[in-house]
Motif scaffolding. Sequence first.
Motif, short mmCIF file in Angstrom:
data_model
loop_
_atom_site.label_atom_id
_atom_site.label_comp_id
_atom_site.label_asym_id
_atom_site.label_seq_id
_atom_site.Cartn_x
_atom_site.Cartn_y
_atom_site.Cartn_z
N PRO A 1 -8.57 -15.85 -12.15
CA PRO A 1 -8.14 -17.24 -12.09
C PRO A 1 -7.11 -17.59 -13.16
O PRO A 1 -6.59 -18.70 -13.18
CB PRO A 1 -9.44 -18.02 -12.31
CG PRO A 1 -10.28 -17.10 -13.13
CD PRO A 1 -9.94 -15.71 -12.68
N LYS A 2 -6.82 -16.63 -14.04
CA LYS A 2 -5.84 -16.87 -15.10
C LYS A 2 -5.22 -15.54 -15.51
O LYS A 2 -5.93 -14.63 -15.93
CB LYS A 2 -6.53 -17.52 -16.31
CG LYS A 2 -5.58 -17.85 -17.45
CD LYS A 2 -6.33 -18.52 -18.60
CE LYS A 2 -5.38 -18.84 -19.74
NZ LYS A 2 -6.10 -19.48 -20.88
N THR B 1 -9.79 -18.54 -3.51
CA THR B 1 -8.59 -18.66 -2.69
C THR B 1 -7.41 -18.08 -3.45
O THR B 1 -7.14 -18.49 -4.57
CB THR B 1 -8.31 -20.13 -2.35
OG1 THR B 1 -9.43 -20.67 -1.66
CG2 THR B 1 -7.05 -20.25 -1.49
N PRO B 2 -6.68 -17.10 -2.87
CA PRO B 2 -5.52 -16.54 -3.58
C PRO B 2 -4.34 -17.50 -3.59
O PRO B 2 -4.02 -18.12 -2.58
CB PRO B 2 -5.20 -15.28 -2.76
CG PRO B 2 -5.75 -15.54 -1.40
CD PRO B 2 -6.95 -16.42 -1.59
N TYR B 3 -3.71 -17.64 -4.77
CA TYR B 3 -2.57 -18.53 -4.92
C TYR B 3 -1.26 -17.77 -5.10
O TYR B 3 -0.22 -18.18 -4.61
CB TYR B 3 -2.77 -19.45 -6.13
CG TYR B 3 -3.88 -20.45 -5.99
CD1 TYR B 3 -4.00 -21.22 -4.83
CD2 TYR B 3 -4.80 -20.65 -7.01
CE1 TYR B 3 -5.02 -22.16 -4.70
CE2 TYR B 3 -5.82 -21.59 -6.89
CZ TYR B 3 -5.93 -22.34 -5.73
OH TYR B 3 -6.93 -23.26 -5.60
N LEU B 4 -1.32 -16.68 -5.84
CA LEU B 4 -0.09 -15.99 -6.22
C LEU B 4 -0.35 -14.50 -6.32
O LEU B 4 -1.36 -14.06 -6.86
CB LEU B 4 0.40 -16.53 -7.58
CG LEU B 4 1.66 -15.91 -8.16
CD1 LEU B 4 2.86 -16.21 -7.27
CD2 LEU B 4 1.90 -16.46 -9.58
N CYS C 1 -8.05 -9.31 -9.57
CA CYS C 1 -8.27 -10.71 -9.20
C CYS C 1 -8.67 -11.52 -10.43
O CYS C 1 -9.58 -11.14 -11.16
CB CYS C 1 -9.36 -10.82 -8.14
SG CYS C 1 -9.04 -9.78 -6.68
N LEU D 1 8.25 -23.75 -7.93
CA LEU D 1 7.22 -24.75 -7.66
C LEU D 1 7.60 -26.12 -8.20
O LEU D 1 7.36 -27.16 -7.57
CB LEU D 1 5.88 -24.29 -8.24
CG LEU D 1 5.20 -23.10 -7.55
CD1 LEU D 1 3.97 -22.67 -8.33
CD2 LEU D 1 4.83 -23.46 -6.13
N ILE E 1 -3.72 -10.70 -8.40
CA ILE E 1 -3.85 -11.89 -7.57
C ILE E 1 -4.40 -13.04 -8.41
O ILE E 1 -5.50 -12.93 -8.98
CB ILE E 1 -4.78 -11.64 -6.36
CG1 ILE E 1 -4.27 -10.46 -5.54
CG2 ILE E 1 -4.89 -12.89 -5.50
CD1 ILE E 1 -5.15 -10.11 -4.36
N HIS E 2 -3.64 -14.10 -8.49
CA HIS E 2 -4.13 -15.32 -9.14
C HIS E 2 -4.89 -16.12 -8.10
O HIS E 2 -4.36 -16.47 -7.05
CB HIS E 2 -2.94 -16.12 -9.67
CG HIS E 2 -3.35 -17.37 -10.40
ND1 HIS E 2 -3.47 -18.58 -9.76
CD2 HIS E 2 -3.68 -17.59 -11.70
CE1 HIS E 2 -3.85 -19.50 -10.64
NE2 HIS E 2 -3.98 -18.92 -11.82
N CYS E 3 -6.16 -16.38 -8.37
CA CYS E 3 -7.00 -17.02 -7.36
C CYS E 3 -7.89 -18.08 -8.01
O CYS E 3 -8.07 -18.11 -9.22
CB CYS E 3 -7.86 -16.00 -6.63
SG CYS E 3 -8.84 -14.95 -7.71
N SER E 4 -8.44 -18.92 -7.17
CA SER E 4 -9.32 -19.98 -7.65
C SER E 4 -10.65 -19.39 -8.09
O SER E 4 -11.01 -18.27 -7.76
CB SER E 4 -9.54 -21.01 -6.55
OG SER E 4 -10.18 -20.40 -5.44
#
Length: 257
Positions: free
Chosen positions: A173-174, A215-218, A171, A249, A206-209
């Motif tokens: 965010p980047k 929150t998972p995004y990708l 997990c 996107l 998992i790309h997440c906030s």
Amino acid sequence: MKGELSRAWNMLCSARMQERLPVEIREMIYAQIWSVEYLHSTRQPRQQSGPPGHSDPRCHTHVARPDFMGKETALEMVRAWYEAAATLTPDTFTIPDTQESIQQTVCEDRFKVGLDPATVLRTLTIDFNETTSRLASPYCKWPDADTRRKTFDLLYRLKKKAGFRLNFRICTPKFRLNCWPDFFDLLQPTVKAFDDEGAIVDVQAIHCSRGPHPTPYLFVDLNSIVRSYHPVTWKQGVIEYLDSVILALIILMQDRR
């Protein structure tokens, strides 16, 4: 006084159930008790010192306590809880990659009923934090590679590997692809061992906030990469996938204008 009467009544009912009902009927009763609603309502709240987004996997209810239900019934009730939670609320068994959480989940009889969790666990998800889980990171939570390896070797204690669902999630965010080989080196032996015994193993990034409730995004599927990791070529497939997602996107945003 009321609590003592309730306890005595539960113990009496439990003893009569053990005497008069076959185990198959008792298991049917336990399955009715452990509904989705009851599983959620009895989940132990996260301790203040615990990691964000994770909770103590134990339930908090008298039906799993030997001093209320008797030792035999409490043991059967906890076995039924593991089975029901794995099927109905599998997120119950989502833990961070810490020595304490893996040790407690796989090895410790946290209900105090005389049950080895390694004999009843049927699913487990381990979340890695890309920053604090890597050995090369200055913020690494692990003291050394040997401690981390021995902790993950505890997973081999799980008795019923055939059909067992084991998930690993990186997990972040980047996405920083140069950080991922550290995870591949750690996970490869475990993935192979569980694959060989018929487990269902899934590895994702998992790309997440950011924040306490990310929150998972990708999601990026890393299953083939972990199983056939090549230090030179592995990035290409990931880069191509991410490029295709970004392009999709951009097109979606243009269409919404």
